[in-house]
Design a protein around this motif. Structure first.
Motif, short mmCIF file in Angstrom:
data_model
loop_
_atom_site.label_atom_id
_atom_site.label_comp_id
_atom_site.label_asym_id
_atom_site.label_seq_id
_atom_site.Cartn_x
_atom_site.Cartn_y
_atom_site.Cartn_z
N VAL A 69 15.03 -35.75 -32.02
CA VAL A 69 15.71 -35.87 -30.73
C VAL A 69 16.00 -37.34 -30.41
O VAL A 69 17.09 -37.68 -29.92
N VAL A 70 15.05 -38.22 -30.68
CA VAL A 70 15.26 -39.65 -30.44
C VAL A 70 16.38 -40.18 -31.33
O VAL A 70 17.24 -40.95 -30.89
N ASP A 71 16.40 -39.76 -32.59
CA ASP A 71 17.45 -40.18 -33.51
C ASP A 71 18.81 -39.66 -33.03
O ASP A 71 19.82 -40.36 -33.09
N LEU A 72 18.84 -38.42 -32.56
CA LEU A 72 20.07 -37.86 -32.03
C LEU A 72 20.58 -38.66 -30.85
O LEU A 72 21.78 -38.92 -30.73
N ALA A 73 19.68 -39.10 -30.00
CA ALA A 73 20.08 -39.91 -28.84
C ALA A 73 20.73 -41.21 -29.29
O ALA A 73 21.72 -41.66 -28.71
N ASP A 74 20.17 -41.84 -30.33
CA ASP A 74 20.76 -43.07 -30.85
C ASP A 74 22.16 -42.80 -31.41
O ASP A 74 23.07 -43.62 -31.26
N GLU A 75 22.32 -41.66 -32.06
CA GLU A 75 23.61 -41.32 -32.63
C GLU A 75 24.66 -41.11 -31.54
O GLU A 75 25.84 -41.44 -31.72
N LEU A 76 24.24 -40.55 -30.41
CA LEU A 76 25.16 -40.25 -29.33
C LEU A 76 25.39 -41.42 -28.39
O LEU A 76 26.26 -41.37 -27.51
N ARG A 121 9.60 -28.65 -17.77
CA ARG A 121 8.65 -27.60 -18.15
C ARG A 121 7.80 -27.96 -19.35
O ARG A 121 6.73 -27.38 -19.53
N SER A 122 8.28 -28.87 -20.18
CA SER A 122 7.61 -29.14 -21.45
C SER A 122 7.15 -30.60 -21.52
O SER A 122 7.97 -31.50 -21.48
N PRO A 123 5.84 -30.84 -21.64
CA PRO A 123 5.35 -32.22 -21.77
C PRO A 123 5.93 -32.93 -22.99
O PRO A 123 6.22 -34.13 -22.93
N SER A 124 6.10 -32.23 -24.10
CA SER A 124 6.65 -32.88 -25.29
C SER A 124 8.12 -33.26 -25.09
O SER A 124 8.57 -34.31 -25.56
N ALA A 125 8.86 -32.42 -24.39
CA ALA A 125 10.25 -32.76 -24.08
C ALA A 125 10.31 -33.96 -23.15
O ALA A 125 11.15 -34.86 -23.31
N ARG A 126 9.39 -33.99 -22.19
CA ARG A 126 9.34 -35.13 -21.26
C ARG A 126 9.02 -36.42 -22.01
O ARG A 126 9.61 -37.48 -21.75
N THR A 127 8.10 -36.32 -22.97
CA THR A 127 7.75 -37.50 -23.76
C THR A 127 8.94 -37.98 -24.58
O THR A 127 9.21 -39.19 -24.65
N ALA A 134 13.39 -45.17 -22.18
CA ALA A 134 12.70 -46.46 -22.23
C ALA A 134 13.34 -47.38 -23.27
O ALA A 134 13.49 -48.58 -23.04
N HIS A 135 13.71 -46.80 -24.40
CA HIS A 135 14.37 -47.59 -25.45
C HIS A 135 15.69 -48.15 -24.94
O HIS A 135 16.01 -49.33 -25.15
N ARG A 136 16.45 -47.33 -24.24
CA ARG A 136 17.74 -47.79 -23.73
C ARG A 136 17.55 -48.86 -22.66
O ARG A 136 18.30 -49.84 -22.60
N PRO A 159 12.80 -56.69 -15.73
CA PRO A 159 14.09 -56.22 -16.25
C PRO A 159 14.23 -54.70 -16.24
O PRO A 159 15.31 -54.17 -15.92
N HIS A 160 13.14 -54.01 -16.56
CA HIS A 160 13.23 -52.54 -16.61
C HIS A 160 13.52 -51.96 -15.23
O HIS A 160 14.26 -50.98 -15.10
N GLU A 161 12.93 -52.53 -14.20
CA GLU A 161 13.17 -52.00 -12.85
C GLU A 161 14.61 -52.22 -12.42
O GLU A 161 15.20 -51.38 -11.73
N VAL A 162 15.20 -53.33 -12.83
CA VAL A 162 16.60 -53.59 -12.48
C VAL A 162 17.51 -52.58 -13.19
O VAL A 162 18.45 -52.04 -12.57
N ILE A 163 17.24 -52.32 -14.46
CA ILE A 163 18.05 -51.34 -15.18
C ILE A 163 17.85 -49.94 -14.59
O ILE A 163 18.82 -49.18 -14.42
N ARG A 164 16.60 -49.60 -14.25
CA ARG A 164 16.36 -48.30 -13.60
C ARG A 164 17.18 -48.17 -12.31
O ARG A 164 17.79 -47.13 -12.05
N ALA A 165 17.15 -49.23 -11.50
CA ALA A 165 17.87 -49.18 -10.23
C ALA A 165 19.37 -49.02 -10.43
O ALA A 165 20.06 -48.43 -9.60
N THR A 166 19.86 -49.53 -11.54
CA THR A 166 21.29 -49.44 -11.83
C THR A 166 21.69 -48.03 -12.24
O THR A 166 22.69 -47.48 -11.75
N VAL A 167 20.92 -47.42 -13.13
CA VAL A 167 21.36 -46.15 -13.73
C VAL A 167 20.79 -44.91 -13.05
O VAL A 167 21.37 -43.83 -13.15
N ALA A 168 19.66 -45.06 -12.35
CA ALA A 168 19.03 -43.87 -11.76
C ALA A 168 19.94 -43.12 -10.80
O ALA A 168 20.00 -41.88 -10.85
N PRO A 169 20.67 -43.81 -9.90
CA PRO A 169 21.55 -43.05 -9.00
C PRO A 169 22.62 -42.25 -9.76
O PRO A 169 23.02 -41.17 -9.33
#
Length: 222
Positions: A69-76, A121-127, A134-136, A159-169
């Motif tokens: 799934v992580v690799d797929l995300a990088d591909e997309l 619903r799934s802890p592994s999916a959440r992880t 987090a990587h992005r 830096p992570h909080e600034v990026i979160r604030a940008t994309v979360a909305p």
């Protein structure tokens, strides 16, 4: 401009020839499984059947569904140019617009919708989803680090909080509320995050740890 990362998650290298065809087949099969069955009901053996590849080959290369799934995300993901602007707002606008662009891609939208739904619903999916996001954030946070170096935002800004604030909305509107978003929404989110960062709202308390550091600045993706 920036350098490519020197370390790779399992399955994330971009080899050529037969290995590249195997990777493409597995990622396409994984996306189809996620869209049809959701993360909780996606199985490596079904991915293998769909891709016409032995399950042992998949496990040997990726090790787990989470790594696929992580690799797929990088591909997309899409590669974006950061670090050349003299303005944090310009860089955050680039990040925000890339998020909107990804939402317009049917494959990425289907993947993320499946992962967001499964993560409730799934802890592994959440992880797996948390790892991707987090990587992005980590590779986009070069924009904030550059702004700190220029003195545009206070030292100690997370830096992570600034990026979160940008994309979360944007993620909220696209994947939770199901609202349409466009470039104007991206620009507004970037402006709001910039103003908050300049005002010092994301400065870490003394002794606090920021998000994961990036040893070498990779090519940013969203």
């Amino acid at each position: 401009m920036t350098q490519q990362p020197t370390s790779h998650a399992p399955g994330s290298r971009r080899p050529g020839g037969r290995t590249a065809r195997t990777r493409t087949a597995v990622l396409e099969a994984t996306l189809a499984e996620l869209v049809e069955n959701g993360y909780a009901d996606t199985r490596v053996d079904r991915i293998a059947t769909r891709a016409n590849i032995a399950a042992t080959t998949i496990y040997r290369r990726w090790g787990s569904l989470e790594n696929i799934v992580v690799d797929l995300a990088d591909e997309l993901a899409v590669t974006i140019g950061l670090g050349e602007s003299a303005s944090l707002e310009d860089d955050l606008r680039t990040v925000a617009r890339a998020v909107v662009t990804l939402n317009e891609d049917p494959a990425h939208r289907a993947w993320l919708q499946a992962m967001v739904s499964a993560a409730t619903r799934s802890p592994s999916a959440r992880t797996a989803l948390s790892s991707v996001l987090a990587h992005r954030r980590d590779i986009c946070s070069v924009a904030v680090r550059d702004a700190i170096a220029r003195g545009e935002v206070p030292a100690g800004t997370d830096p992570h909080e600034v990026i979160r604030a940008t994309v979360a909305p944007l993620y909220l509107r696209m994947y939770i509320n199901g609202e349409p978003v466009g470039p104007a929404d991206a620009d507004r989110a970037a402006t709001a995050a910039t103003l908050a960062a300049r005002a010092g709202l994301y400065v870490l308390p003394p002794g606090s740890a920021t998000g994961p550091a990036t040893p070498e600045a990779p090519t940013p993706e969203a």
